[in-house]
Motif scaffolding. Structure first.
Motif, short mmCIF file in Angstrom:
data_model
loop_
_atom_site.label_atom_id
_atom_site.label_comp_id
_atom_site.label_asym_id
_atom_site.label_seq_id
_atom_site.Cartn_x
_atom_site.Cartn_y
_atom_site.Cartn_z
N LYS A 154 25.82 -5.76 3.07
CA LYS A 154 25.43 -6.78 3.07
C LYS A 154 23.73 -7.77 3.13
CE LYS A 154 29.83 -8.90 5.27
NZ LYS A 154 30.31 -10.00 6.17
N LEU A 155 22.86 -6.86 4.15
CA LEU A 155 21.87 -6.95 3.19
C LEU A 155 21.36 -6.30 2.70
CD1 LEU A 155 19.70 -6.63 5.82
CD2 LEU A 155 19.20 -4.26 5.80
N MET A 156 21.56 -5.17 1.72
CA MET A 156 21.13 -5.43 0.09
C MET A 156 22.07 -6.99 -0.78
SD MET A 156 19.92 -2.89 0.19
CE MET A 156 19.45 -2.84 -1.42
N GLN A 157 22.80 -7.66 -0.76
CA GLN A 157 23.33 -8.88 -0.70
C GLN A 157 22.15 -9.54 -0.51
OE1 GLN A 157 27.48 -9.27 0.25
NE2 GLN A 157 27.96 -8.00 -1.17
N TRP A 158 21.91 -9.72 0.55
CA TRP A 158 20.88 -10.92 1.55
C TRP A 158 19.13 -10.94 0.64
CZ3 TRP A 158 16.68 -9.88 3.90
CH2 TRP A 158 16.16 -10.95 4.78
N ALA A 159 19.29 -9.48 0.80
CA ALA A 159 17.89 -9.55 0.21
C ALA A 159 17.74 -9.44 -1.51
CB ALA A 159 17.40 -7.45 0.42
N ALA A 160 19.06 -9.38 -1.97
CA ALA A 160 19.19 -9.90 -3.94
C ALA A 160 18.80 -11.37 -3.88
CB ALA A 160 20.45 -9.38 -3.95
N ALA A 161 19.42 -11.80 -3.00
CA ALA A 161 19.92 -13.26 -2.78
C ALA A 161 18.69 -14.42 -3.01
CB ALA A 161 20.89 -13.80 -1.70
N ARG A 162 17.05 -13.50 -1.95
CA ARG A 162 15.95 -13.64 -1.96
C ARG A 162 15.19 -13.54 -2.54
NH1 ARG A 162 13.18 -14.18 2.50
NH2 ARG A 162 12.32 -12.99 2.62
N GLY A 163 15.24 -13.13 -4.05
CA GLY A 163 14.65 -12.16 -4.73
C GLY A 163 14.26 -11.13 -4.79
N GLU A 164 14.52 -10.38 -3.87
CA GLU A 164 14.16 -8.86 -3.75
C GLU A 164 14.18 -7.50 -4.50
OE1 GLU A 164 11.70 -7.98 -0.84
OE2 GLU A 164 11.47 -10.20 -0.17
N LYS A 165 13.43 -6.96 -5.38
CA LYS A 165 13.59 -6.25 -6.15
C LYS A 165 12.75 -5.19 -5.73
CE LYS A 165 13.79 -9.29 -9.91
NZ LYS A 165 15.33 -9.63 -10.15
N PHE A 166 13.77 -4.17 -5.82
CA PHE A 166 13.61 -1.85 -5.13
C PHE A 166 13.32 -1.74 -6.48
CE2 PHE A 166 16.00 -4.66 -2.08
CZ PHE A 166 15.02 -4.47 -0.70
N THR A 339 30.46 10.38 2.36
CA THR A 339 29.73 9.15 2.16
C THR A 339 28.44 9.35 2.58
OG1 THR A 339 31.47 8.24 3.08
CG2 THR A 339 32.13 8.70 0.91
N SER A 340 27.88 7.99 2.34
CA SER A 340 26.07 7.00 2.82
C SER A 340 26.50 6.11 2.72
CB SER A 340 25.79 8.43 2.64
OG SER A 340 24.79 8.39 1.64
N ASP A 341 25.26 5.58 2.79
CA ASP A 341 24.97 4.05 2.59
C ASP A 341 24.34 3.82 1.37
OD1 ASP A 341 26.90 2.90 5.03
OD2 ASP A 341 24.76 1.74 5.54
N ALA A 342 24.09 5.15 0.80
CA ALA A 342 23.38 5.29 -0.37
C ALA A 342 24.05 4.56 -1.21
CB ALA A 342 22.85 6.25 -0.37
N ARG A 343 25.54 4.89 -1.09
CA ARG A 343 26.65 4.12 -2.39
C ARG A 343 26.40 2.54 -2.28
NH1 ARG A 343 30.09 4.59 3.11
NH2 ARG A 343 30.90 3.01 3.39
N PHE A 344 25.84 1.35 -1.18
CA PHE A 344 25.44 0.51 -1.60
C PHE A 344 24.21 0.14 -2.08
CE2 PHE A 344 28.11 0.44 2.83
CZ PHE A 344 29.64 0.02 1.85
N ILE A 345 23.14 1.24 -1.84
CA ILE A 345 22.45 0.72 -2.55
C ILE A 345 21.74 1.35 -4.08
CG2 ILE A 345 19.52 1.93 -1.99
CD1 ILE A 345 20.28 2.39 0.66
N LYS A 346 23.08 1.86 -4.41
CA LYS A 346 23.04 2.08 -5.31
C LYS A 346 22.65 1.46 -6.62
CE LYS A 346 27.12 2.88 -6.43
NZ LYS A 346 27.69 1.79 -6.93
#
Length: 389
Positions: A154-166, A339-346
């Motif tokens: 959800k943190l990645m979704q939240w950041a993307a909704a703010r326009g954050e690009k990694f 598994t790790s949280d990298a599965r969400f970040i990828k």
């Protein structure tokens, strides 16, 4: 507040942040990052049936290239605290080792990434990148050790909704096997669990012709499923494997043929499969083995663990160079392990995992050499130097 890796790690370890408790761990990071000029956000995510989880996102810089460091401050329970040589949340340093739950998995890795970033910024006028061009951020969650529904996903979704690009991310999980610098995780196999059911007809053991025993049938299915490989591996992944983890008939009586047998299993699968194609494959194999003679079905568990791979290239080369400079070792590029949280970040940017040595994670007397904290900080600093060069 001191900003060296050992001091940060000790402060974090002394917060008993067993999932879902934060116990002040994110406050430690917030204070340090705000003091260095980072914009810091604390976000709590909720979901029915799951604990509320506090998360942290911080960034300094507004332009690219943008490198993120990710991790989790939650830890598994300490177990029998009386069995620890030092207190499970003491943060004691004894004979060159830092003791405490989370030193390896993964408060130590977070401490090193924060210390490296603060050191880099102090040397570059408080700005990341060349001439202030670039960004450094931290994605820190508190539920990786549990069901992972109110954290990184959800943190990645939240950041993307703010326009954050990694552009790239380093996840500080304990990737090394024996020595610091021996292994980088560039991918992970997916995970899918399910339960195989075989229906029979309950009856008295003295009258087997009036019953249908599901136990021989499920035993034959189990044997057939584990005997036939799912694949032979791929260029970057080891073969997928199906493991049965329990078999049960729910029958306490010795004179009753059970009416049903069930077996739980887990599959760790590589990039030959998706969750959907894997389910189709297993169901087809069960149908082929059982034919019309055995009444079977599979109940699949929801899974958020997809397979992923960050292809070797300039970013992995950069990390390899930083590791070789500090340790003298050229690390293996691995996709093994769980598994790790990298599965969400990828889904948002290329991600690689590199942290401390994982030998004592989740064990009594979890500990890491202080020297490894210092060397990992130097490696992360080398990553930042090369990234913004």
């Amino acid at each position: 507040m001191p900003s060296d890796a050992l001091s940060i790690a000790r402060d974090l370890v002394r917060c008993p942040s067993v999932t879902p408790a934060d116990a002040g761990a994110l406050n430690v990071l917030e204070t340090l990052l705000k003091g260095a000029g980072f914009d810091v956000h604390r976000i709590t995510f909720s979901e029915p049936g799951a604990a509320d989880i506090d998360n942290l996102y911080s960034r300094i810089g507004t332009t690219g290239p943008h490198i993120a460091f990710a991790g989790h401050t939650d830890v598994v329970p300490p177990g029998d605290e009386g069995a620890w040589t030092r207190g499970a949340f003491s943060g004691d340093v004894v004979d060159g080792f830092l003791y405490g739950r989370g030193t390896v998995d993964m408060k130590g890795g977070i401490a090193c990434s924060v210390a490296a970033a603060l050191d880099y910024l102090a040397e570059h006028g408080g700005q990341p990148g060349k001439d202030g061009d670039g960004s450094i951020s931290f994605l820190i969650t508190g539920d990786e050790e549990d069901i992972a529904v109110n954290g990184t996903v959800k943190l990645m979704q939240w950041a993307a909704a703010r326009g954050e690009k990694f552009d790239h991310c380093v996840l500080g999980e304990p990737s090394n096997i024996e020595e610091l610098g021996d292994c980088i995780k560039i991918g992970r196999r997916g995970s899918q669990s399910g339960t195989l059911y075989v229906d029979g007809v309950q009856g008295h053991v003295a009258y087997p012709h009036r019953a249908s025993n599901p136990i021989p049938d499920i035993a034959a299915l189990i044997t057939a499923l584990v005997s036939d490989p799912l694949d032979r591996g791929s260029a970057q992944f080891q073969p997928s494997n199906l493991e049965f983890t329990s078999v049960d008939v729910g029958n306490p009586a010795a004179n009753v043929i059970p009416g049903q047998a069930r077996a739980k299993f887990n599959i760790r699968f590589n990039d030959h499969h998706s969750q959907e194609s894997l389910r189709t494959l297993i169901e087809a194999r069960v149908a082929e083995i059982s034919g019309n003679r055995i009444a079977t079905r599979i109940v699949w568990e929801p899974s958020n663990a997809d397979v992923f791979l960050t292809e070797p290239g300039p970013f992995t080369d950069l990390l390899v160079a930083a590791i070789e400079e500090v340790t003298g070792r050229k690390p293996e590029l691995s996709t093994g392990g769980g598994t790790s949280d990298a599965r969400f970040i990828k889904d948002y940017c290329p991600v690689i995992e590199f942290g401390l040595v994982g030998q004592t994670m989740h064990q009594i007397d979890e500990r890491t050499p202080v020297a490894d904290l210092e060397r990992l900080t130097r490696i992360y600093r080398g990553v930042l130097d090369r990234y913004f060069a």
